[in-house]
Each structure stands twice: as C-alpha cells, then as structure tokens.
Scaffold this motif. Structure first.
Motif, PDB file in Angstrom:
ATOM      1  N   VAL A  28       0.834  -1.206   0.000  1.00  0.00           N
ATOM      2  CA  VAL A  28       0.000   0.000   0.000  1.00  0.00           C
ATOM      3  C   VAL A  28       0.865   1.250   0.000  1.00  0.00           C
ATOM      4  N   LEU A  29       1.956   1.230   0.747  1.00  0.00           N
ATOM      5  CA  LEU A  29       2.864   2.372   0.776  1.00  0.00           C
ATOM      6  C   LEU A  29       3.527   2.572  -0.592  1.00  0.00           C
ATOM      7  N   PHE A  30       3.929   1.494  -1.246  1.00  0.00           N
ATOM      8  CA  PHE A  30       4.475   1.598  -2.601  1.00  0.00           C
ATOM      9  C   PHE A  30       3.451   2.227  -3.548  1.00  0.00           C
ATOM     10  N   LEU A  31       2.202   1.782  -3.422  1.00  0.00           N
ATOM     11  CA  LEU A  31       1.142   2.334  -4.257  1.00  0.00           C
ATOM     12  C   LEU A  31       0.941   3.818  -3.976  1.00  0.00           C
ATOM     13  N   GLY A  32       0.985   4.191  -2.697  1.00  0.00           N
ATOM     14  CA  GLY A  32       0.832   5.594  -2.335  1.00  0.00           C
ATOM     15  C   GLY A  32       1.924   6.461  -2.929  1.00  0.00           C
ATOM     16  N   LEU A  33       3.172   5.972  -2.907  1.00  0.00           N
ATOM     17  CA  LEU A  33       4.283   6.717  -3.497  1.00  0.00           C
ATOM     18  C   LEU A  33       4.090   6.897  -4.999  1.00  0.00           C
ATOM     19  N   GLY A  34       3.625   5.840  -5.659  1.00  0.00           N
ATOM     20  CA  GLY A  34       3.399   5.926  -7.099  1.00  0.00           C
ATOM     21  C   GLY A  34       2.286   6.887  -7.460  1.00  0.00           C
ATOM     22  N   LEU A  35       1.173   6.828  -6.734  1.00  0.00           N
ATOM     23  CA  LEU A  35       0.042   7.701  -7.029  1.00  0.00           C
ATOM     24  C   LEU A  35       0.364   9.167  -6.750  1.00  0.00           C
ATOM     25  N   ALA A  36       1.072   9.423  -5.642  1.00  0.00           N
ATOM     26  CA  ALA A  36       1.465  10.804  -5.334  1.00  0.00           C
ATOM     27  C   ALA A  36       2.332  11.368  -6.452  1.00  0.00           C
ATOM     28  N   SER A  37       3.197  10.546  -7.014  1.00  0.00           N
ATOM     29  CA  SER A  37       4.088  11.011  -8.076  1.00  0.00           C
ATOM     30  C   SER A  37       3.349  11.234  -9.388  1.00  0.00           C
ATOM     31  N   ILE A  38       2.349  10.399  -9.672  1.00  0.00           N
ATOM     32  CA  ILE A  38       1.524  10.621 -10.863  1.00  0.00           C
ATOM     33  C   ILE A  38       0.855  11.990 -10.794  1.00  0.00           C
ATOM     34  N   LEU A  39       0.291  12.303  -9.642  1.00  0.00           N
ATOM     35  CA  LEU A  39      -0.380  13.591  -9.465  1.00  0.00           C
ATOM     36  C   LEU A  39       0.616  14.744  -9.485  1.00  0.00           C
ATOM     37  N   PHE A  40       1.764  14.539  -8.864  1.00  0.00           N
ATOM     38  CA  PHE A  40       2.792  15.571  -8.807  1.00  0.00           C
ATOM     39  C   PHE A  40       3.232  15.985 -10.208  1.00  0.00           C
ATOM     40  N   TYR A  41       3.376  15.017 -11.101  1.00  0.00           N
ATOM     41  CA  TYR A  41       3.877  15.305 -12.433  1.00  0.00           C
ATOM     42  C   TYR A  41       2.847  15.957 -13.345  1.00  0.00           C
ATOM     43  N   ILE A  42       1.590  15.976 -12.929  1.00  0.00           N
ATOM     44  CA  ILE A  42       0.602  16.766 -13.677  1.00  0.00           C
ATOM     45  C   ILE A  42       1.020  18.231 -13.677  1.00  0.00           C
ATOM     46  N   VAL A  43       1.436  18.709 -12.509  1.00  0.00           N
ATOM     47  CA  VAL A  43       1.859  20.106 -12.396  1.00  0.00           C
ATOM     48  C   VAL A  43       3.209  20.313 -13.072  1.00  0.00           C
ATOM     49  N   ILE A  44       4.118  19.371 -12.909  1.00  0.00           N
ATOM     50  CA  ILE A  44       5.454  19.501 -13.480  1.00  0.00           C
ATOM     51  C   ILE A  44       5.406  19.586 -15.011  1.00  0.00           C
ATOM     52  N   SER A  53      -7.739   7.015   2.265  1.00  0.00           N
ATOM     53  CA  SER A  53      -6.732   7.030   3.323  1.00  0.00           C
ATOM     54  C   SER A  53      -7.381   7.279   4.677  1.00  0.00           C
ATOM     55  N   GLY A  54      -8.284   8.268   4.729  1.00  0.00           N
ATOM     56  CA  GLY A  54      -8.974   8.563   5.986  1.00  0.00           C
ATOM     57  C   GLY A  54      -9.819   7.410   6.466  1.00  0.00           C
ATOM     58  N   LEU A  55     -10.525   6.766   5.536  1.00  0.00           N
ATOM     59  CA  LEU A  55     -11.367   5.631   5.915  1.00  0.00           C
ATOM     60  C   LEU A  55     -10.537   4.453   6.387  1.00  0.00           C
ATOM     61  N   SER A  56      -9.391   4.218   5.759  1.00  0.00           N
ATOM     62  CA  SER A  56      -8.549   3.084   6.162  1.00  0.00           C
ATOM     63  C   SER A  56      -8.031   3.286   7.576  1.00  0.00           C
ATOM     64  N   ARG A  57      -7.780   4.535   7.965  1.00  0.00           N
ATOM     65  CA  ARG A  57      -7.306   4.821   9.321  1.00  0.00           C
ATOM     66  C   ARG A  57      -8.414   4.609  10.339  1.00  0.00           C
ATOM     67  N   ARG A  58      -9.629   5.034   9.997  1.00  0.00           N
ATOM     68  CA  ARG A  58     -10.749   4.916  10.932  1.00  0.00           C
ATOM     69  C   ARG A  58     -11.125   3.466  11.162  1.00  0.00           C
ATOM     70  N   GLY A  78      -8.098  -0.755   8.816  1.00  0.00           N
ATOM     71  CA  GLY A  78      -8.071  -1.802   7.812  1.00  0.00           C
ATOM     72  C   GLY A  78      -6.700  -1.962   7.188  1.00  0.00           C
ATOM     73  N   SER A  79      -6.702  -2.232   5.896  1.00  0.00           N
ATOM     74  CA  SER A  79      -5.450  -2.535   5.201  1.00  0.00           C
ATOM     75  C   SER A  79      -4.791  -1.304   4.619  1.00  0.00           C
ATOM     76  N   GLY A  80      -5.220  -0.152   5.047  1.00  0.00           N
ATOM     77  CA  GLY A  80      -4.628   1.077   4.520  1.00  0.00           C
ATOM     78  C   GLY A  80      -3.271   1.350   5.122  1.00  0.00           C
ATOM     79  N   LEU A  81      -2.862   2.614   5.067  1.00  0.00           N
ATOM     80  CA  LEU A  81      -1.546   2.975   5.564  1.00  0.00           C
ATOM     81  C   LEU A  81      -1.446   2.722   7.062  1.00  0.00           C
ATOM     82  N   PRO A  82      -0.391   2.094   7.529  1.00  0.00           N
ATOM     83  CA  PRO A  82      -0.264   1.781   8.933  1.00  0.00           C
ATOM     84  C   PRO A  82      -0.102   3.029   9.771  1.00  0.00           C
ATOM     85  N   PRO A  83      -0.913   3.234  10.827  1.00  0.00           N
ATOM     86  CA  PRO A  83      -0.777   4.422  11.644  1.00  0.00           C
ATOM     87  C   PRO A  83       0.464   4.371  12.508  1.00  0.00           C
ATOM     88  N   VAL A  84       1.117   5.527  12.642  1.00  0.00           N
ATOM     89  CA  VAL A  84       2.240   5.668  13.571  1.00  0.00           C
ATOM     90  C   VAL A  84       1.878   6.802  14.489  1.00  0.00           C
TER      91      VAL A  84
END
Length: 409
Positions: free
Chosen positions: A226-242, A394-399, A402-408
C-alpha cells in the motif's frame, strides 16, 4: 555548501550528532541532485518542444523518461548498496549523472534527447538508492521522521533554486546551456570520496539467500504494498503540475521560461517549509494516515483551481499550497516504510519505494498525455478527482484500522 564546523543544531535540530553533520551535508547535496533531475528541464520544456517539433501527446516523456530508468534501476542499486557498500554505488553514480545529464545539450532530436534522459535517470537511481539508505540508517523512530522531513525540505529547496537558474539560463543563452547544471555531480562525488567512510560491516556484507528470502517476505506485506502504491500515485499527481502547468500557463498568460521556473519554484517552497517543520508534527498530532490524507486533499484542491487562474500572485499561492500537500505526503510515506523494513533490508526496500515513485512519474504522461491533448485543462480536473478519492480512502482506512496505511501515532 555550509561549513560543517559552523553548522550548529538548535532547537528542532538538536538530535543531529556532531560527527554526522558532514555526512548529512554530503548526502543532502547528493539527494538534491536527484530531486532536480527533472526540474532542470521543466522550465525549458515548452521551448524544447517547439525547437524539436515534438508531438504534444508524447512530449511529456522528455520530462518523465528519466523516471522510468530510475524506477527500473533503483531496486538494483539499493540491493547492490546493501551488498557492496553505499559509497561504492554513490560515487560512480554521481559521475555518470554529470556526464549523461550534460550531454543533453548536444542532442538535436527527440530520440537522442530521450536516450540521454534515460541514462541520467539510471545514474540518478544509484544516487537516490545510496543516499536514502545512508540517511535512513542514521536514526530511528521520531528522529528519523524528522530527518526525512529535513531531507525532503532540503531537496525541495533545491527544486526552488534550480528551476529559477535553469529558466534564467535558458532565457539568456538558450535552453541547451541549462544542461550544464548537471555537472554539479562532479564536485559532490569528490566530497563523497573525501568525507564518507563505509562501515566495516557494510564492506563485508553480502546478500545471502536467507536475506533475500527475508526481503521477499517484507515486500509481500500488504502494508508495504500500500505504501508503494501511495508513493506511485502521489508522483503521478505531482507530475501533472510539473509537465502540464508550464504548457498551460504559456498558453494562458504567455509565461516564458523564467516565469514558469518561478511558478515551479513556488511549489517547492511549500514542500520545503512543511517538510522541515510540519510533516512530523502533523504525523504526531493526526497519525500518519490522516496526515497523508490531508496532503492528498491539498493537492486535489490546488489541481482543480489551476485552470481558473490568470493572476500571477494567485498562481504562485496555489503552487505553494500544492507543494505543501506533497511535502506532507512524501516524508510520512518514507518514514512509515522505514519503520516496516528491518535494518538489513532498509536500503533495498526504500530504493524500491523510490522506484515506485519514479515509475509513477513516468506513467503520468502516458496516462494523462491523451487527456491533455483532447481536453487541455481537463487533465487538472482528472488529477484533482483522483487525489480526492485517495484522500477519502486514506482517511477511511485509518478509521477502520483496515489494510490502509499503517498508523504511527
């Protein structure tokens, strides 16, 4: 570069050990070069497209091509850095970065420039894998989260300075001259040889079958995926602006290379500030997953706003807020990924994470290039919608724990 002897940690920096300051400075300098691999070219992008008469559907590959080879080679360099030592990977990668980056100035066709971008991305992968491996091994827990925040901040400062430099050089002497900025890899390589010393354990390290099996087990964990997926998706969105913001603002307000460089630099200002002083605090207050959801929410808001803007101060403010969102997301994702990776596998796991981020950057124009060609500003609305969906998930996975990003927390 700041003299290590004059660098005095105060307040929020008091966890930095004196003997590690020169190492930290070299690592941040090396990491900064990887962060500007694309941003050196981005302000020049509209002029390169015009000069080489490139089809706008595929033109975005010039900005993102280096990210494909970074994605492919980051895991290789990360595992190799764990085996033979990080310095032995870092120094040759810095020298290759300088060479392959600078030769882009001499390319006269789309294909040849694309090849040089691929080669510099391969070198950038080696720098990133070695640098992030060293940084992540310096500290643990909250201190590492802070360090990752400071590292992201410094890298963001580099992406403030270099687009402006590149845009100014391109405006004054032509876009080809801006490629000389890649030559900074040479002095950083010299500094790395002088300052860095490989620990004895690293020199003798070998990736045995048992270690490879342990790495495979780590990579199969749902939280890591899930963290790998999050990094990939954030970068896809980031490059829209770039990629597409410079093209949009050139058409909408006649932005030249310098103005586009300033707009891109403002995005980096937001990322630099929040990464240094806000990312770890937000993770402490909200939990890592809510903080990451907030970051995606800010990215969504600013992406949707871009097509409505023609007044430069509002454009700059929007770019700054976009950077804030990205600056919240990335250090928290990397810090949580570090927590999930055992020490012996950390450089390899984080390098794979960097590879996922780079793969997202490469995929971005492939997915969204046709959207840009057909709808123009529609690409920003598509990106905003995806960012909203990620924030909600992301918010729902924390509440639900579930299998979303692990809370720290």
């Amino acid at each position: 570069m700041t003299d290590p002897q004059t660098f005095r940690p105060q307040g929020h920096f008091n966890f930095i050990k004196p003997e590690q300051r020169p190492i930290l400075l070299v690592m941040l300098a090396a990491g900064s070069l990887t962060s500007v691999t694309g941003t050196i070219v981005t302000p020049l992008f509209p002029e390169i497209v015009t000069t080489l008469q490139i089809d706008t559907r595929w033109a975005g590959l010039l900005v993102s091509m280096h990210t494909l080879t970074t994605a492919l080679f980051s895991p290789v360099w990360g595992i190799l850095a764990d085996r033979i030592g990080k310095v032995k990977v870092l120094v040759p990668a810095l020298l290759a970065y300088a060479l392959f980056g600078a030769i882009g100035a001499y390319m006269t066709s789309f294909a040849s420039l694309l090849l040089s971008r691929a080669l510099v991305g391969m070198a950038s992968a080696g720098i990133a894998a070695a640098s992030i491996g060293v940084l992540s091994s310096l500290y643990e827990g909250e201190s590492r989260t802070k360090l990752m925040g400071y590292a992201t901040s410094v890298l963001s400062v580099a992406t403030i300075i270099f687009p402006i430099l590149s845009g100014a050089i391109g405006r004054t002497w032509g876009w080809q001259w801006a490629f000389t900025l890649y030559g900074l890899g040479i002095p950083v390589a010299v500094a790395a040889l002088w300052i860095l010393r490989e620990p004895a354990a690293s020199q003798a390290a070998a990736v045995h079958l048992g270690q490879m099996q342990a790495l495979r087990q780590t990579l199969q964990r749902s939280q890591v995926l899930v963290l790998f997926l999050g990094l990939g998706l954030a970068s896809i969105l980031f490059y829209i602006v770039i990629i597409y913001a410079p093209l949009h603002f050139r058409a909408a307000i006649g932005a030249d290379t310098l103005l586009n460089g300033l707009i891109l630099a403002s995005r980096a200002v937001g990322a630099a500030v929040i990464s240094a002083v806000g990312a770890s605090r937000l993770a402490s207050w909200l939990g890592s997953t809510y903080a990451i959801a907030l970051g995606f929410g800010l990215m969504a808001l600013t992406l949707i706003t871009i097509p409505t803007l023609t007044f430069v101060p509002w454009i700059v403010l929007t770019a700054l807020l976009f950077g804030v969102g990205f600056g919240i997301i990335m250090p928290n994702l990397y810090s949580v990924l570090s927590d999930l990776a055992p020490n012996q596998q950390r450089a390899g796991v984080l390098a794979i994470g960097t590879g996922c981020s780079s793969l997202g950057q490469f995929i971005s124009p492939l997915l969204l290039g046709p959207v840009w060609r057909q709808t123009g500003i529609g690409v920003f609305y598509v990106g905003g919608g995806v960012a909203i969906a990620i924030a909600l998930l992301s918010g729902l996975s924390r509440r639900t724990k579930g299998s979303g990003l692990p809370p720290v927390d």
